[in-house]
Design an enzyme around this catalytic site. Structure first.
Site, PDB file in Angstrom:
ATOM      1  CG  ASP A   1      27.367  -7.228 -13.048  1.00 55.89           C
ATOM      2  OD1 ASP A   1      27.135  -8.162 -13.835  1.00 55.89           O
ATOM      3  OD2 ASP A   1      28.219  -6.346 -13.280  1.00 55.89           O
TER       4      ASP A   1
ATOM      5  CD  GLU B   1      29.063  -8.447 -19.021  1.00 53.28           C
ATOM      6  OE1 GLU B   1      29.308  -8.508 -20.241  1.00 53.28           O
ATOM      7  OE2 GLU B   1      28.438  -7.485 -18.510  1.00 53.28           O
TER       8      GLU B   1
END
Length: 413
Positions: free
Chosen positions: A80, A175
């Site tokens: 991400d 994350e």
């Protein structure tokens, strides 16, 4: 080198921005577009036991090619990108043989990546840089890490003469919003230890990070017609402002470095009747971390005491939630895993830069879940914004470090 460039660009041109307001995992469906592509790619290069669970966690295995017993090691990155700056329609620019001068990212908007401001650029003179076009982030955090892990595994598969034990790789969603390790199945991963490839400049090797907490302070007020408000109105926005003014003025991100902790106000919303201050608390030292939280509770109590007679109930309500802790406590008992990474870098003529992380990674949470997990450089700079860039040579060196760690771990000497 072109192979790394092509792989990296194929990742960063897929928008994988995570969403802190979502309750799902992954927090945005678009993350799964890249995740599915990664699963296909891992299978295509010859990895085994390639899986992706319903929450988007990817794992794969490179089997051991030695007969003696070797610890199982892992390499982990997140796919991400941060919601702090847009990651949609990324248009990478390749700067070959960088000349050490200003790089015009976007002439129309006069956006310039300059070594006069970003001095780290000068250490990459003569190298190939990948930059943004000035309108998005790049996504080297942490698609550079994914590029390096996949490329290293591909290299080991193509070079069976390099001896290594069983290697597990893992790619995580979310994350950037602090949830990357929340649903990571450590038992299923089955590694003795791992490394996150999520650091910045070449040479970084980190096994210490902040203890972290988030705080929200809600201030109540009393709304009265302003013409008749004397002695009656309580403006919650002014209370919130006064609260912020009581925080230590030099203990903020922009005035701290190294092991120095801080308070960081991240948001303010308000009206006369109710206002909220959001902030984060960071400190490497566990005792100082505790004192910072106590300070906020004490400061809130002072506001309540001062306004108790006028307001009645508590005028300020504080909520503090711990987010993650310093992985040093979990890594130090198995410090040889740091030493292996350090030795790998030195053998490749990379000067290790061992320093504390002024932030957190999946590794700090994974370390507390039973998977000790230091952090290694991925090569990028200026994360989370339009000035982000990554030297291709740094990514290549990170690939070599992964290979060398695998080799050293399997060495019987």
């Amino acid at each position: 080198m072109q192979h790394i460039i092509d792989r990296f660009i194929s990742y960063v041109t897929v928008d994988t921005e995570s969403d802190p307001n979502s309750e799902t995992t992954p927090s945005s469906k678009k993350q799964l577009v890249l995740a599915r592509n990664l699963v296909k790619e891992l299978k295509a290069i010859g990895m085994e036991d390639v899986t992706m669970d319903r929450k988007g966690y990817i794992m794969a295995t490179l089997p051991s090619n030695v007969e003696h017993e070797v610890p199982v090691i892992g390499f982990i990155s997140h796919y991400d990108t941060t919601p702090d700056f847009t990651g949609a329609n990324v248009k990478p620019q390749i700067i070959e043989n960088y000349d050490g001068k200003d790089i015009v990212l976007n002439a129309e908007q006069n956006i310039v990546l300059s070594p006069s401001y970003f001095k780290d650029l000068l250490q990459y003179k003569g190298q190939t840089l990948i930059t943004t076009d000035g309108t998005t982030l790049l996504g080297a955090d942490d698609k550079a890490g994914i590029t390096e892990i996949v490329t290293a595994m591909e290299y080991l598969i193509q070079h069976p003469e390099i001896l290594h034990g069983k290697i597990r790789v893992g790619f995580t969603p979310d994350e950037e919003i602090g949830r990357g390790a929340h649903h990571f199945d450590v038992e299923k991963f089955g590694a003795d230890w791992a490394y996150t490839m999520d650091g910045s400049q070449i040479g970084e090797l980190e096994y210490e990070n902040f203890n972290a907490a988030g705080a929200k302070v809600t201030f109540k007020g009393k709304s009265v017609h302003p013409g008749y408000a004397k002695g009656k109105m309580i403006n919650s926005m002014l209370l919130a402002s006064k609260f912020i003014s009581k925080l230590p003025k030099k203990e903020v991100p922009e005035m701290t470095k190294g092991y120095e902790g801080f308070f960081h106000v991240t948001g303010i919303t308000g009206s006369i009747e109710e206002s909220t201050v959001s902030l984060i608390i960071r400190d490497h030292d566990k005792k100082l971390f505790k004192k910072r939280k106590e300070f906020l509770h004490e400061l809130t109590a002072k506001f309540n005491k001062k306004f108790k007679k006028q307001f009645g109930d508590d005028i300020a309500i504080i909520e503090i939630k711990d987010q993650y802790y310093n992985m040093k406590e979990k890594v130090e008992p198995v410090f040889h895993i740091v030493k292996i990474a350090e030795k790998a870098m030195k053998k490749l003529d990379i000067k290790p830069i061992i320093k504390p992380i002024r932030g957190g990674t999946d590794g700090c949470q994974l370390s507390y879940k039973g998977l000790p997990c230091p952090n290694i450089f991925a090569g990028g700079h200026n994360f989370h914004g339009k000035y982000e860039y990554v030297p291709v040579e740094s990514m290549q060196k990170a690939v070599e470090v992964i290979v060398k760690i695998a080799e050293l771990t399997a060495d019987k000497k």
